[in-house]
Motif scaffolding. Sequence first.
Motif, PDB file in Angstrom:
ATOM      1  N   PRO A   1      27.063  78.532  50.346  1.00 32.59           N
ATOM      2  CA  PRO A   1      26.155  77.483  49.869  1.00 32.59           C
ATOM      3  C   PRO A   1      25.206  77.955  48.780  1.00 32.59           C
ATOM      4  O   PRO A   1      24.579  77.136  48.110  1.00 32.59           O
ATOM      5  N   ARG A   2      25.042  79.296  48.604  1.00 29.66           N
ATOM      6  CA  ARG A   2      24.149  79.811  47.563  1.00 29.66           C
ATOM      7  C   ARG A   2      24.777  79.675  46.163  1.00 29.66           C
ATOM      8  O   ARG A   2      24.053  79.659  45.163  1.00 29.66           O
ATOM      9  N   ASP A   3      26.089  79.604  46.094  1.00 31.09           N
ATOM     10  CA  ASP A   3      26.793  79.640  44.819  1.00 31.09           C
ATOM     11  C   ASP A   3      26.719  78.265  44.145  1.00 31.09           C
ATOM     12  O   ASP A   3      27.266  77.277  44.644  1.00 31.09           O
ATOM     13  N   SER A   4      26.052  78.224  43.008  1.00 28.69           N
ATOM     14  CA  SER A   4      25.965  76.956  42.271  1.00 28.69           C
ATOM     15  C   SER A   4      27.329  76.531  41.714  1.00 28.69           C
ATOM     16  O   SER A   4      27.597  75.340  41.516  1.00 28.69           O
ATOM     17  N   ALA A   5      28.187  77.519  41.461  1.00 35.50           N
ATOM     18  CA  ALA A   5      29.532  77.197  40.961  1.00 35.50           C
ATOM     19  C   ALA A   5      30.323  76.434  42.013  1.00 35.50           C
ATOM     20  O   ALA A   5      31.082  75.509  41.705  1.00 35.50           O
ATOM     21  N   ALA A   6      30.170  76.826  43.285  1.00 31.53           N
ATOM     22  CA  ALA A   6      30.862  76.114  44.361  1.00 31.53           C
ATOM     23  C   ALA A   6      30.365  74.686  44.459  1.00 31.53           C
ATOM     24  O   ALA A   6      31.142  73.736  44.684  1.00 31.53           O
ATOM     25  N   ARG A   7      29.048  74.522  44.308  1.00 34.74           N
ATOM     26  CA  ARG A   7      28.497  73.171  44.353  1.00 34.74           C
ATOM     27  C   ARG A   7      28.970  72.333  43.155  1.00 34.74           C
ATOM     28  O   ARG A   7      29.272  71.150  43.284  1.00 34.74           O
ATOM     29  N   GLY A   8      29.056  72.989  41.991  1.00 32.97           N
ATOM     30  CA  GLY A   8      29.505  72.267  40.807  1.00 32.97           C
ATOM     31  C   GLY A   8      30.973  71.883  40.884  1.00 32.97           C
ATOM     32  O   GLY A   8      31.366  70.772  40.486  1.00 32.97           O
ATOM     33  N   GLN A   9      31.801  72.799  41.412  1.00 32.97           N
ATOM     34  CA  GLN A   9      33.236  72.489  41.454  1.00 32.97           C
ATOM     35  C   GLN A   9      33.576  71.369  42.425  1.00 32.97           C
ATOM     36  O   GLN A   9      34.539  70.630  42.212  1.00 32.97           O
ATOM     37  N   VAL A  10      32.775  71.200  43.490  1.00 34.80           N
ATOM     38  CA  VAL A  10      33.078  70.100  44.410  1.00 34.80           C
ATOM     39  C   VAL A  10      32.817  68.760  43.740  1.00 34.80           C
ATOM     40  O   VAL A  10      33.527  67.774  43.979  1.00 34.80           O
ATOM     41  N   LEU A  11      31.811  68.725  42.862  1.00 38.49           N
ATOM     42  CA  LEU A  11      31.557  67.487  42.111  1.00 38.49           C
ATOM     43  C   LEU A  11      32.681  67.224  41.104  1.00 38.49           C
ATOM     44  O   LEU A  11      33.100  66.074  40.909  1.00 38.49           O
ATOM     45  N   LYS A  12      33.165  68.293  40.462  1.00 38.11           N
ATOM     46  CA  LYS A  12      34.265  68.122  39.502  1.00 38.11           C
ATOM     47  C   LYS A  12      35.530  67.648  40.215  1.00 38.11           C
ATOM     48  O   LYS A  12      36.264  66.796  39.705  1.00 38.11           O
ATOM     49  N   ARG A  13      35.794  68.203  41.386  1.00 39.63           N
ATOM     50  CA  ARG A  13      36.973  67.756  42.137  1.00 39.63           C
ATOM     51  C   ARG A  13      36.810  66.313  42.596  1.00 39.63           C
ATOM     52  O   ARG A  13      37.791  65.564  42.655  1.00 39.63           O
ATOM     53  N   LEU A  14      35.582  65.955  42.918  1.00 40.83           N
ATOM     54  CA  LEU A  14      35.343  64.564  43.297  1.00 40.83           C
ATOM     55  C   LEU A  14      35.553  63.636  42.106  1.00 40.83           C
ATOM     56  O   LEU A  14      36.124  62.549  42.249  1.00 40.83           O
ATOM     57  N   GLU A  15      35.146  64.077  40.923  1.00 40.75           N
ATOM     58  CA  GLU A  15      35.384  63.281  39.716  1.00 40.75           C
ATOM     59  C   GLU A  15      36.887  63.166  39.424  1.00 40.75           C
ATOM     60  O   GLU A  15      37.361  62.113  38.972  1.00 40.75           O
ATOM     61  N   THR A  16      37.611  64.253  39.672  1.00 42.27           N
ATOM     62  CA  THR A  16      39.072  64.201  39.472  1.00 42.27           C
ATOM     63  C   THR A  16      39.708  63.209  40.437  1.00 42.27           C
ATOM     64  O   THR A  16      40.617  62.446  40.060  1.00 42.27           O
ATOM     65  N   LEU A  17      39.237  63.185  41.674  1.00 41.54           N
ATOM     66  CA  LEU A  17      39.752  62.230  42.658  1.00 41.54           C
ATOM     67  C   LEU A  17      39.446  60.804  42.227  1.00 41.54           C
ATOM     68  O   LEU A  17      40.313  59.912  42.311  1.00 41.54           O
ATOM     69  N   VAL A  18      38.220  60.575  41.765  1.00 46.10           N
ATOM     70  CA  VAL A  18      37.851  59.240  41.281  1.00 46.10           C
ATOM     71  C   VAL A  18      38.716  58.855  40.078  1.00 46.10           C
ATOM     72  O   VAL A  18      39.171  57.709  39.957  1.00 46.10           O
ATOM     73  N   GLY A  19      38.987  59.825  39.204  1.00 48.04           N
ATOM     74  CA  GLY A  19      39.879  59.551  38.076  1.00 48.04           C
ATOM     75  C   GLY A  19      41.284  59.178  38.532  1.00 48.04           C
ATOM     76  O   GLY A  19      41.941  58.321  37.934  1.00 48.04           O
ATOM     77  N   GLY A  20      41.746  59.827  39.610  1.00 49.15           N
ATOM     78  CA  GLY A  20      43.055  59.470  40.166  1.00 49.15           C
ATOM     79  C   GLY A  20      43.078  58.049  40.699  1.00 49.15           C
ATOM     80  O   GLY A  20      44.070  57.328  40.536  1.00 49.15           O
ATOM     81  N   LEU A  21      41.981  57.635  41.338  1.00 52.79           N
ATOM     82  CA  LEU A  21      41.886  56.249  41.814  1.00 52.79           C
ATOM     83  C   LEU A  21      41.897  55.279  40.640  1.00 52.79           C
ATOM     84  O   LEU A  21      42.564  54.234  40.684  1.00 52.79           O
TER      85      LEU A  21
END
Length: 466
Positions: A132-152
């Motif tokens: 949870p300390r890694d900002s990159a991990a937090r950022g990538q989950v948002l990017k993956r969520l955006e990719t999922l929304v793009g798929g929809l």
Amino acid sequence: MSTFSALNAVTTALWAQRRGLDVTGQNIANVNTEGYSRQRVDLRAIGGSVVPAFYSTSPGIGQGVSAENVIRIRDAFLEGRGHSEHANVSRLTVETDAYELVEQAFREPGSTGLQSLMSDMWSGWQDVAVNPRDSAARGQVLKRLETLVGGLHFSSASLDAQWKETRENLEVLVKDVNATAATVADLNRAIKLAAQSGLPANDLSDKRDLLVMKLADQIGATVRPGEHGVVDVVVGGMALVAGATSSEFALVGALGPGGVAADKPRIVTASGGFTVQPGGTAAGQLNAMNAIIPDHLAALDAIAVDLSTTLNTAHQSGYDLAGNPGGPLLGSAAGPVTAASITVMVTDPNLVAASSIGPGTASLDNGNADKIAQLRSDPAGTDATYRRMIVELGVQSAVSKRNLDIQSVITTQVDAARESVAGVNIDEEMTNMLSFQHAYAAAGRMVTAIDETLDVLINRTGLVGR
């Protein structure tokens, strides 16, 4: 029968056999012509007079052969069956193609499918839970969520485009049906005039029947025979062609999949606006627009709503890096959430509510992120719902394809039966040609024999006694 009467009988034989040869040649010439029906000369014996006259009676032998009529070899029952089976196979072909395009919109199975994108998104939450300390991990989950929304968005746009293309194709088909119906009416008029004038109209009838079969494919047309070789073309109980008069159909209803529930696309009569129940390609396209595509588009919207509700509820129960309650992750800029309108509402990685400790206390607890990651295993969750939808789509597509395969076999068998009756067989025509040829030669020899007999009668009778 007198000797001179015999000459007349033989003359009719020569003419009849020559006409038979002409018709046989026509059949052979059109062996590969689409829609051509083989023809046969209707040979009928000319009987002697049954009415007695003064000082004369008929010997009952007859006066030769009549070959005035040339008939088309057609089986009305098989033709009607052909119309029905062709309409069915056309409808199933369109529906099967529609299911295949829906499957392509979801791209399952595959790395770009929604199932894979959701799996990546859940894995992203697991990465946040691990670190949870890694900002990159937090950022990538948002990017993956955006990719999922793009798929929809992509799947929704694909279904929407498929719906609109189907409507455009149906509109073009209706215009073509109207033009074909007008041509059939013109051919009916010409056939009727020919029949009333005693002229042959077999070629015109072949052209008309070919167009009627096209209408059966397009809109499920059937025929009702009338007088003088005229047929009426009927679609769903509505007369498209009545004798020499044709009607017109029109496509009305919603212009987009969103309006199907309130105003379903349908075919109506241009005059009066009465709804027509078509078959063939038109029926398949209407089913695709009114049921197949809207049902799966609604199911996709339900997935988007369920995903949004599930993630928002879970996210709002946690706290971000500053210890503030999490906000909604997914939403819509305008109107309700759908697969086309859903968007990611959180863009700052620090606002990802991964912690379960709060409020007001900055914490790196991973409890909420882990809870969100575990939602992938919920038997009633979004993943399970989506998988059930895809399985159902696969079953529907497989059933449609199986029905099409079965119907294709039936249609092929019916077409083979129609061809066995109406089609030209070269071997049979060669046999007929030889038969007419020998009959013509025999009639010619008969003329020679009668000529020799008359020569003896006229030029030699009475010379013996001199």
